[in-house]
Enzyme design. Structure first.
Site, PDB file in Angstrom:
ATOM      1  N   ARG A 261       0.905  -1.232  -0.115  1.00  0.00           N
ATOM      2  CA  ARG A 261       0.052   0.027  -0.009  1.00  0.00           C
ATOM      3  C   ARG A 261       0.851   1.288  -0.054  1.00  0.00           C
ATOM      4  NH1 ARG A 261      -0.371   2.393   5.020  1.00  0.00           N
ATOM      5  NH2 ARG A 261      -2.325   3.578   4.459  1.00  0.00           N
TER       6      ARG A 261
ATOM      7  N   ARG B  66      -5.263   9.088   2.012  1.00  0.00           N
ATOM      8  CA  ARG B  66      -6.316   9.185   2.730  1.00  0.00           C
ATOM      9  C   ARG B  66      -7.391   9.828   2.189  1.00  0.00           C
ATOM     10  NH1 ARG B  66      -3.410  11.422   8.205  1.00  0.00           N
ATOM     11  NH2 ARG B  66      -1.967   9.680   8.642  1.00  0.00           N
TER      12      ARG B  66
ATOM     13  N   ARG C 235      20.855   2.242   5.761  1.00  0.00           N
ATOM     14  CA  ARG C 235      20.844   3.514   4.752  1.00  0.00           C
ATOM     15  C   ARG C 235      21.514   4.680   5.883  1.00  0.00           C
ATOM     16  NH1 ARG C 235      16.516   6.156   3.394  1.00  0.00           N
ATOM     17  NH2 ARG C 235      15.139   4.747   4.339  1.00  0.00           N
TER      18      ARG C 235
ATOM     19  N   ARG D  91      14.381  16.443   2.267  1.00  0.00           N
ATOM     20  CA  ARG D  91      13.518  17.350   3.231  1.00  0.00           C
ATOM     21  C   ARG D  91      14.333  18.147   3.921  1.00  0.00           C
ATOM     22  NH1 ARG D  91      11.434  13.386   8.014  1.00  0.00           N
ATOM     23  NH2 ARG D  91      13.443  12.969   9.129  1.00  0.00           N
TER      24      ARG D  91
ATOM     25  N   GLU E 156      18.213  17.115   4.601  1.00  0.00           N
ATOM     26  CA  GLU E 156      18.765  15.865   4.709  1.00  0.00           C
ATOM     27  C   GLU E 156      18.934  15.050   3.463  1.00  0.00           C
ATOM     28  OE1 GLU E 156      15.884  13.481   6.762  1.00  0.00           O
ATOM     29  OE2 GLU E 156      16.075  14.844   8.629  1.00  0.00           O
TER      30      GLU E 156
ATOM     31  N   TYR F  24      14.138  -1.488  12.181  1.00  0.00           N
ATOM     32  CA  TYR F  24      13.734  -0.107  12.676  1.00  0.00           C
ATOM     33  C   TYR F  24      12.757  -0.381  13.840  1.00  0.00           C
ATOM     34  CZ  TYR F  24      12.165   4.335  12.804  1.00  0.00           C
ATOM     35  OH  TYR F  24      12.096   5.826  13.043  1.00  0.00           O
TER      36      TYR F  24
ATOM     37  N   ASP G 258      10.676   2.803  16.310  1.00  0.00           N
ATOM     38  CA  ASP G 258      10.365   4.101  16.759  1.00  0.00           C
ATOM     39  C   ASP G 258      10.917   4.127  18.274  1.00  0.00           C
ATOM     40  OD1 ASP G 258       9.503   5.769  14.918  1.00  0.00           O
ATOM     41  OD2 ASP G 258       7.591   4.926  14.830  1.00  0.00           O
TER      42      ASP G 258
HETATM   43  P1  FDA Z   1      20.018   3.885  19.774  1.00  0.00           P
HETATM   44  O1  FDA Z   1      20.690   4.062  18.225  1.00  0.00           O
HETATM   45  O2  FDA Z   1      19.517   5.015  20.088  1.00  0.00           O
HETATM   46  O3  FDA Z   1      21.147   3.600  20.857  1.00  0.00           O
HETATM   47  C1  FDA Z   1      22.306   2.851  20.701  1.00  0.00           C
HETATM   48  C2  FDA Z   1      23.560   3.337  21.430  1.00  0.00           C
HETATM   49  O4  FDA Z   1      24.449   2.201  21.504  1.00  0.00           O
HETATM   50  C3  FDA Z   1      24.180   4.668  20.749  1.00  0.00           C
HETATM   51  O5  FDA Z   1      24.334   5.771  21.843  1.00  0.00           O
HETATM   52  C4  FDA Z   1      25.621   4.012  20.404  1.00  0.00           C
HETATM   53  O6  FDA Z   1      26.675   5.061  20.551  1.00  0.00           O
HETATM   54  C5  FDA Z   1      25.791   2.944  21.494  1.00  0.00           C
HETATM   55  N1  FDA Z   1      26.891   2.057  21.160  1.00  0.00           N
HETATM   56  C6  FDA Z   1      26.672   1.105  19.860  1.00  0.00           C
HETATM   57  N2  FDA Z   1      27.895   0.484  19.818  1.00  0.00           N
HETATM   58  C7  FDA Z   1      28.399   0.736  20.948  1.00  0.00           C
HETATM   59  C8  FDA Z   1      29.742   0.251  21.437  1.00  0.00           C
HETATM   60  N3  FDA Z   1      30.577  -0.844  20.720  1.00  0.00           N
HETATM   61  N4  FDA Z   1      30.164   0.505  22.572  1.00  0.00           N
HETATM   62  C9  FDA Z   1      29.333   1.511  23.534  1.00  0.00           C
HETATM   63  N5  FDA Z   1      28.458   1.874  22.766  1.00  0.00           N
HETATM   64  C10 FDA Z   1      27.832   1.706  21.549  1.00  0.00           C
HETATM   65  N6  FDA Z   1      11.561   7.231  16.867  1.00  0.00           N
HETATM   66  C11 FDA Z   1      10.482   8.009  16.931  1.00  0.00           C
HETATM   67  O7  FDA Z   1       9.603   7.409  17.824  1.00  0.00           O
HETATM   68  N7  FDA Z   1      10.050   9.214  16.187  1.00  0.00           N
HETATM   69  C12 FDA Z   1      10.909   9.822  15.529  1.00  0.00           C
HETATM   70  O8  FDA Z   1      10.382  10.627  14.984  1.00  0.00           O
HETATM   71  C13 FDA Z   1      12.148   9.042  15.062  1.00  0.00           C
HETATM   72  N8  FDA Z   1      13.106   9.723  14.257  1.00  0.00           N
HETATM   73  C14 FDA Z   1      14.146   8.948  13.787  1.00  0.00           C
HETATM   74  C15 FDA Z   1      15.052   9.484  12.829  1.00  0.00           C
HETATM   75  C16 FDA Z   1      16.133   9.004  12.343  1.00  0.00           C
HETATM   76  C17 FDA Z   1      17.178   9.622  11.423  1.00  0.00           C
HETATM   77  C18 FDA Z   1      16.421   7.733  13.064  1.00  0.00           C
HETATM   78  C19 FDA Z   1      17.544   7.002  12.629  1.00  0.00           C
HETATM   79  C20 FDA Z   1      15.571   7.291  13.945  1.00  0.00           C
HETATM   80  C21 FDA Z   1      14.348   7.880  14.335  1.00  0.00           C
HETATM   81  N9  FDA Z   1      13.507   7.265  15.435  1.00  0.00           N
HETATM   82  C22 FDA Z   1      12.756   7.950  15.766  1.00  0.00           C
HETATM   83  C23 FDA Z   1      14.064   6.170  15.862  1.00  0.00           C
HETATM   84  C24 FDA Z   1      14.756   6.053  17.471  1.00  0.00           C
HETATM   85  O9  FDA Z   1      15.927   6.978  17.097  1.00  0.00           O
HETATM   86  C25 FDA Z   1      15.122   4.631  17.961  1.00  0.00           C
HETATM   87  O10 FDA Z   1      13.728   4.346  18.235  1.00  0.00           O
HETATM   88  C26 FDA Z   1      15.949   4.682  19.130  1.00  0.00           C
HETATM   89  O11 FDA Z   1      17.106   5.571  18.648  1.00  0.00           O
HETATM   90  C27 FDA Z   1      16.328   3.377  19.523  1.00  0.00           C
HETATM   91  O12 FDA Z   1      17.041   3.544  20.650  1.00  0.00           O
HETATM   92  P2  FDA Z   1      17.824   2.214  20.839  1.00  0.00           P
HETATM   93  O13 FDA Z   1      18.504   2.278  22.068  1.00  0.00           O
HETATM   94  O14 FDA Z   1      17.680   0.781  20.169  1.00  0.00           O
HETATM   95  O15 FDA Z   1      19.267   2.775  19.834  1.00  0.00           O
END
Ligand code: FDA
Length: 384
Positions: free
Chosen positions: A175, A179, A253, A284, A307, A355, A357
């Protein structure tokens, strides 16, 4: 090591595990992050010139329909009443997103009822039979018709994937968001808002407990031999890196942000403006001041971020899993390896190659705490 649990990564997944373990189980938690700040990708900081809160890793809008997650996050922050809305520019004209009745009426230049718009789109979509469409492009046209597809999906998809949609597979496309009413709220969730005092105040509060020690600028792989085997670990870094890429690299990506302070009080009148034309290289522009209209930001300057989307190479921030058939095969191998680890749990978007949120990352951390971490510490269960 003076910790009951090591959490690798201080994003929302790691923070939730650390907070629950400290508050609910009284455990001593050591949380490591290789970045200079906590919070993972949800981190934000004030722009030094204007004081405007900037989401460092791209726009973050909080929304959820999960009551448990909503109640949980409200322990650490209140939320504003922000509701996300997006517009797009195509050939010099502005349209509301996701494609809705206002977009369709504006695009075709006439007022239509929901049924009239549906009938028009169905007639245009009949050009291609969806059952036989193989490419993303043909599938897209079979869903929304050529005019809407070419205006609102083709250019944006091409820029996101750096690939002509004629070459992208259509199999996964079932899809496209259209809307047939005038609802232009981006999210349909029950709860939505932005943390009133900013993301970093929220994220810092989650880690604010005497049992939680946070070590920043610290890479887990530099300490791995001291940790693994000596203390249980919740690992939220990239799963392929943990296993030294034994099954190959998972593909992602990434986004390049072109950051600029503009000498105007308002650059685009809205937080997010998409650019649908193929010849505009960015997807955007974000203008962060509009996320907080209630704040007293300078009236003569603003921040914008353009971006640019592209495939990630080693060293880039991994943002969105590409999830090709090869990726899925590799992931199965990594899952097997992860299941064989008896003292390490893998979570979060990097640890599971999914992915998520923010509300999903928190929700899945709460489930991991309930189903695996609490039983392990409280009942001597294993991490399986
Ligand atoms: P996250 O990536 O946040 O944290 C992982 C951490 O592990 C990082 O701080 C990293 O440095 C650390 N790490 C990795 N390897 C390591 C190592 N070897 N040693 C020490 N530390 C290490 N969600 C939403 O609800 N609304 C939104 O609008 C958006 N928008 C959005 C935009 C973009 C561009 C992205 C990429 C993502 C979003 N998100 C989002 C998603 C949101 O960012 C996501 O849900 C959270 O980051 C997930 O949290 P995590 O803890 O899983 O990972």
């Amino acid at each position: 090591m003076n910790a009951d649990l090591v959490v690798v990564g201080s994003g929302l997944f790691g923070l939730t595990i650390a907070e629950r373990c400290a508050n609910e189980l009284g455990l001593k938690v050591l949380m490591l992050d290789r970045r200079y700040h906590i919070g993972g990708n949800a981190y934000s900081e004030p722009d030094p010139d204007t004081g405007i809160e900037v989401h460092k890793y791209g726009a973050h809008l909080f929304h959820t329909s999960n009551k448990r997650v909503w109640e949980y996050v409200n322990r650490f922050t209140s939320f504003t009443s922000y509701q996300h809305r997006v517009f797009t520019i195509f050939k010099g004209r502005v349209f509301p997103m996701p494609v809705n009745l206002a977009t369709i009426c504006e695009y075709f230049g006439k007022a239509m009822s929901p049924d009239e718009a549906r009938a028009l789109v169905a007639e245009q979509a009949a050009e291609i039979d969806g059952a036989t469409a193989e490419s993303f492009e043909d599938k897209g046209i079979s869903l929304v018709g050529r005019p809407l597809y070419e205006a609102f999906f083709r250019g944006y998809t091409l820029k996101q994937w750096q690939t002509d949609p004629k070459e992208l597979p259509g199999a996964t496309l079932t899809r496209l968001p259209v809307r047939y009413n005038f609802d232009n709220r981006y999210f349909n969730d029950t709860y939505e808002g932005l943390p009133s005092e900013g993301y970093t105040a929220w994220l810092t509060r989650m880690a604010d407990h005497p049992n939680i020690e946070v070590k920043l600028d610290t890479d887990f792989f530099d300490l791995r031999s001291d940790i693994v085997g000596n203390v249980p670990v919740v690992y939220t870094g990239p799963v392929d890196q943990y296993f030294e890429y034994a099954a190959g690299d998972l593909s992602w990506r990434t986004i390049d942000f072109d950051y600029e302070v503009k000498p105007v009080g308002d650059f685009q009148g809205t937080p997010v403006m998409n650019y649908a034309d193929e010849d505009v290289p960015y997807t955007r522009i974000i203008e962060p001041r509009h996320f907080h209209p209630e704040r007293d930001y300078p009236k003569d300057k603003t921040v914008i971020m353009r971006e640019f989307s592209r495939f990630a190479v080693k060293g880039d921030e991994p943002y969105y899993p590409i999830n090709t058939a090869e990726d899925r095969e590799k992931l199965l191998k990594y899952r097997e390896l992860a299941n064989a680890e008896t003292q390490v749990l893998f979570g979060g978007r990097l640890g599971t190659y999914k992915y998520l949120d923010m509300h999903m990352a928190i929700g899945s951390a709460l489930s991991m705490f309930d189903n695996l971490v609490r039983p392990y510490f409280a009942e001597g269960a294993t991490f399986e």
